[in-house]
Scaffold this motif. Structure first.
Motif, PDB file in Angstrom:
ATOM      1  N   CYS A 105      -0.030   3.980  13.243  1.00  0.00           N
ATOM      2  CA  CYS A 105      -0.927   3.565  14.532  1.00  0.00           C
ATOM      3  C   CYS A 105      -2.495   4.415  14.183  1.00  0.00           C
ATOM      4  N   GLY A 106      -2.390   5.312  13.442  1.00  0.00           N
ATOM      5  CA  GLY A 106      -3.222   5.818  12.303  1.00  0.00           C
ATOM      6  C   GLY A 106      -4.480   5.109  11.115  1.00  0.00           C
ATOM      7  N   ILE A 107      -3.200   4.796  10.460  1.00  0.00           N
ATOM      8  CA  ILE A 107      -3.451   4.579   8.981  1.00  0.00           C
ATOM      9  C   ILE A 107      -3.042   2.749   8.702  1.00  0.00           C
ATOM     10  N   LEU A 108      -2.317   2.231   8.794  1.00  0.00           N
ATOM     11  CA  LEU A 108      -2.262   1.316   8.749  1.00  0.00           C
ATOM     12  C   LEU A 108      -2.740   0.289   9.784  1.00  0.00           C
ATOM     13  N   PHE A 109      -2.489  -0.069  11.040  1.00  0.00           N
ATOM     14  CA  PHE A 109      -3.135  -0.788  12.097  1.00  0.00           C
ATOM     15  C   PHE A 109      -4.877  -0.658  11.806  1.00  0.00           C
ATOM     16  N   PRO A 110      -5.094  -0.130  11.551  1.00  0.00           N
ATOM     17  CA  PRO A 110      -6.712  -0.232  11.006  1.00  0.00           C
ATOM     18  C   PRO A 110      -7.388   0.047  10.182  1.00  0.00           C
ATOM     19  N   ARG A 111      -6.506  -0.229   8.975  1.00  0.00           N
ATOM     20  CA  ARG A 111      -6.669  -1.070   8.273  1.00  0.00           C
ATOM     21  C   ARG A 111      -6.145  -2.925   8.230  1.00  0.00           C
ATOM     22  N   LEU A 112      -5.801  -3.119   9.063  1.00  0.00           N
ATOM     23  CA  LEU A 112      -5.402  -4.003   8.780  1.00  0.00           C
ATOM     24  C   LEU A 112      -6.496  -4.657   9.600  1.00  0.00           C
ATOM     25  N   ARG A 113      -6.424  -4.198  10.996  1.00  0.00           N
ATOM     26  CA  ARG A 113      -7.961  -4.431  11.203  1.00  0.00           C
ATOM     27  C   ARG A 113      -8.951  -4.683  11.342  1.00  0.00           C
ATOM     28  N   GLY A 138      -1.945   2.443   1.591  1.00  0.00           N
ATOM     29  CA  GLY A 138      -0.773   2.071   3.044  1.00  0.00           C
ATOM     30  C   GLY A 138       0.535   1.844   1.749  1.00  0.00           C
ATOM     31  N   TYR A 139       0.934   1.275   1.257  1.00  0.00           N
ATOM     32  CA  TYR A 139       1.146   0.137   0.619  1.00  0.00           C
ATOM     33  C   TYR A 139       2.509   1.378  -0.392  1.00  0.00           C
ATOM     34  N   ARG A 140       1.100   2.200  -1.175  1.00  0.00           N
ATOM     35  CA  ARG A 140       2.180   3.259  -1.599  1.00  0.00           C
ATOM     36  C   ARG A 140       2.644   4.619  -1.268  1.00  0.00           C
ATOM     37  N   THR A 141       2.016   4.702  -0.083  1.00  0.00           N
ATOM     38  CA  THR A 141       2.661   5.848   0.630  1.00  0.00           C
ATOM     39  C   THR A 141       3.944   5.665   1.410  1.00  0.00           C
ATOM     40  N   LEU A 142       3.712   3.528   1.315  1.00  0.00           N
ATOM     41  CA  LEU A 142       5.353   3.185   1.993  1.00  0.00           C
ATOM     42  C   LEU A 142       6.486   3.195   0.676  1.00  0.00           C
ATOM     43  N   GLU A 143       5.894   3.237  -0.327  1.00  0.00           N
ATOM     44  CA  GLU A 143       6.988   3.381  -1.183  1.00  0.00           C
ATOM     45  C   GLU A 143       7.293   4.637  -1.347  1.00  0.00           C
ATOM     46  N   SER A 163       8.103  -0.962  14.040  1.00  0.00           N
ATOM     47  CA  SER A 163       6.827  -1.399  14.165  1.00  0.00           C
ATOM     48  C   SER A 163       5.676  -1.089  12.731  1.00  0.00           C
ATOM     49  N   ILE A 164       6.230  -0.828  12.011  1.00  0.00           N
ATOM     50  CA  ILE A 164       5.834  -1.185  10.470  1.00  0.00           C
ATOM     51  C   ILE A 164       5.630  -2.076  10.384  1.00  0.00           C
ATOM     52  N   TYR A 165       6.734  -3.264  10.191  1.00  0.00           N
ATOM     53  CA  TYR A 165       7.041  -4.412   9.602  1.00  0.00           C
ATOM     54  C   TYR A 165       6.185  -5.593  10.102  1.00  0.00           C
ATOM     55  N   SER A 166       5.937  -5.690  11.732  1.00  0.00           N
ATOM     56  CA  SER A 166       5.050  -6.464  11.599  1.00  0.00           C
ATOM     57  C   SER A 166       3.117  -6.109  11.526  1.00  0.00           C
ATOM     58  N   THR A 167       3.036  -4.537  11.070  1.00  0.00           N
ATOM     59  CA  THR A 167       1.621  -4.701  10.361  1.00  0.00           C
ATOM     60  C   THR A 167       1.821  -4.929   8.834  1.00  0.00           C
ATOM     61  N   VAL A 168       2.859  -4.846   8.373  1.00  0.00           N
ATOM     62  CA  VAL A 168       2.987  -4.673   7.177  1.00  0.00           C
ATOM     63  C   VAL A 168       3.001  -6.234   6.510  1.00  0.00           C
ATOM     64  N   SER A 169       3.635  -6.658   7.236  1.00  0.00           N
ATOM     65  CA  SER A 169       4.069  -7.798   6.983  1.00  0.00           C
ATOM     66  C   SER A 169       3.296  -9.056   7.141  1.00  0.00           C
ATOM     67  N   SER A 170       2.249  -8.740   7.428  1.00  0.00           N
ATOM     68  CA  SER A 170       0.944  -9.170   8.052  1.00  0.00           C
ATOM     69  C   SER A 170       0.038  -9.129   6.543  1.00  0.00           C
ATOM     70  N   MET A 171      -0.005  -7.442   6.291  1.00  0.00           N
ATOM     71  CA  MET A 171      -0.702  -7.326   5.083  1.00  0.00           C
ATOM     72  C   MET A 171      -0.288  -8.023   4.159  1.00  0.00           C
ATOM     73  N   ASP A 172       1.275  -8.051   3.692  1.00  0.00           N
ATOM     74  CA  ASP A 172       1.934  -8.641   2.926  1.00  0.00           C
ATOM     75  C   ASP A 172       1.207 -10.204   2.502  1.00  0.00           C
ATOM     76  N   GLY A 173       1.178 -11.058   4.108  1.00  0.00           N
ATOM     77  CA  GLY A 173       0.693 -12.250   3.672  1.00  0.00           C
ATOM     78  C   GLY A 173      -0.919 -12.440   3.397  1.00  0.00           C
ATOM     79  N   ILE A 174      -1.473 -11.186   3.558  1.00  0.00           N
ATOM     80  CA  ILE A 174      -3.166 -11.719   3.246  1.00  0.00           C
ATOM     81  C   ILE A 174      -3.731 -10.310   1.650  1.00  0.00           C
ATOM     82  N   TYR A 175      -2.942 -10.174   1.340  1.00  0.00           N
ATOM     83  CA  TYR A 175      -2.480  -8.903  -0.061  1.00  0.00           C
ATOM     84  C   TYR A 175      -1.160  -9.053  -0.057  1.00  0.00           C
ATOM     85  N   PRO A 176      -0.932  -9.781  -1.550  1.00  0.00           N
ATOM     86  CA  PRO A 176       0.479  -9.278  -1.601  1.00  0.00           C
ATOM     87  C   PRO A 176       1.283  -8.257  -1.574  1.00  0.00           C
ATOM     88  N   VAL A 177       2.476  -6.889  -1.574  1.00  0.00           N
ATOM     89  CA  VAL A 177       3.254  -6.659  -2.309  1.00  0.00           C
ATOM     90  C   VAL A 177       3.258  -6.938  -3.307  1.00  0.00           C
TER      91      VAL A 177
END
Length: 228
Positions: A105-113, A138-143, A163-177
């Protein structure tokens, strides 16, 4: 009493709620909104949700905004014994899940938004250096989280993963992991993508969002270049 969800298919938080509802076997009465057109700003919906955010859950005279709050509510109200692992009663496990939900809520999604909003406004043509740095962080923290447990908060699937998957799967589509930098995150994304509830409720909206963003960035670049 119908459980109504005001949602957008391209909205990661909306997809989170739909995935959890699907797992719980809860039938939702879906009311689609076009978030970019600000359908959520109508006087009727603003009264129900002063945040004017998407999604919004409504049950009779009760309304609840924010996907993180909604999925916890749905689990506590409709979850059965078979769903206990998603948000267990153990205080430390639950606290860890809550922390991961706050991280989303506070880190990942705002960065996608921060990528989505200026793209839809017609301003962004490509990711800036700072955007890439923020997504990488964000990727580094999740790793790091996934280096301790099989899933982001535990060795079993929890609400945090959904919750995190819905955010990060979208991030990955824009900026691949990068699999070389974040092998555990890449594997987690693959594992999640193959789950039935992700295939049904997340992937179509994710693909639609990623296509829109990449197309709009190209259009924004063309429009800005043509004005020179």
């Amino acid at each position: 009493m119908a459980t109504v969800l005001y949602y957008s298919n391209t909205s990661p938080p909306s997809r989170t709620v739909r995935m959890v509802a699907g797992i719980l076997g809860l039938e939702l009465e879906l009311r689609a909104l076009t978030a970019v057109a600000r359908d959520q700003d109508t006087p009727e919906l603003t009264k129900k949700n002063p945040m004017r955010s998407v999604p919004l859950l409504e049950e009779s005279d009760y309304c609840l905004a924010d996907s993180h709050a909604i999925i916890v509510y749905l689990h506590e109200k409709y979850g059965k014994e078979a769903h206990a692992h998603l948000f267990p009663s153990d205080s430390r496990k639950r606290a860890t899940i809550n922390q991961r939900l706050h991280f989303d809520c506070g880190i990942l999604f705002p960065r996608l938004r921060a990528v989505l909003a200026p793209t839809f406004w017609g301003k962004l043509t490509e990711l800036s250096k700072s955007m890439k740095i923020n997504l990488e962080d964000g990727y580094r923290t999740l790793e790091a989280y996934l280096s301790k447990t099989a899933y982001v908060a535990d060795d079993v699937l929890t609400l945090a993963d959904i919750s995190i998957y819905s955010t990060v799967s979208s991030m990955d589509g824009i900026y691949p992991v990068d699999v070389k930098k974040y092998p555990k995150l890449k594997q987690w994304l693959l594992t999640m993508s193959q789950k039935d509830f992700c295939q049904m409720y997340n992937e179509p909206g994710r693909e639609e969002l990623v296509t829109k963003i990449t197309t709009m960035m190209a259009n924004n670049k063309h429009n800005q270049t043509s004005k020179l």
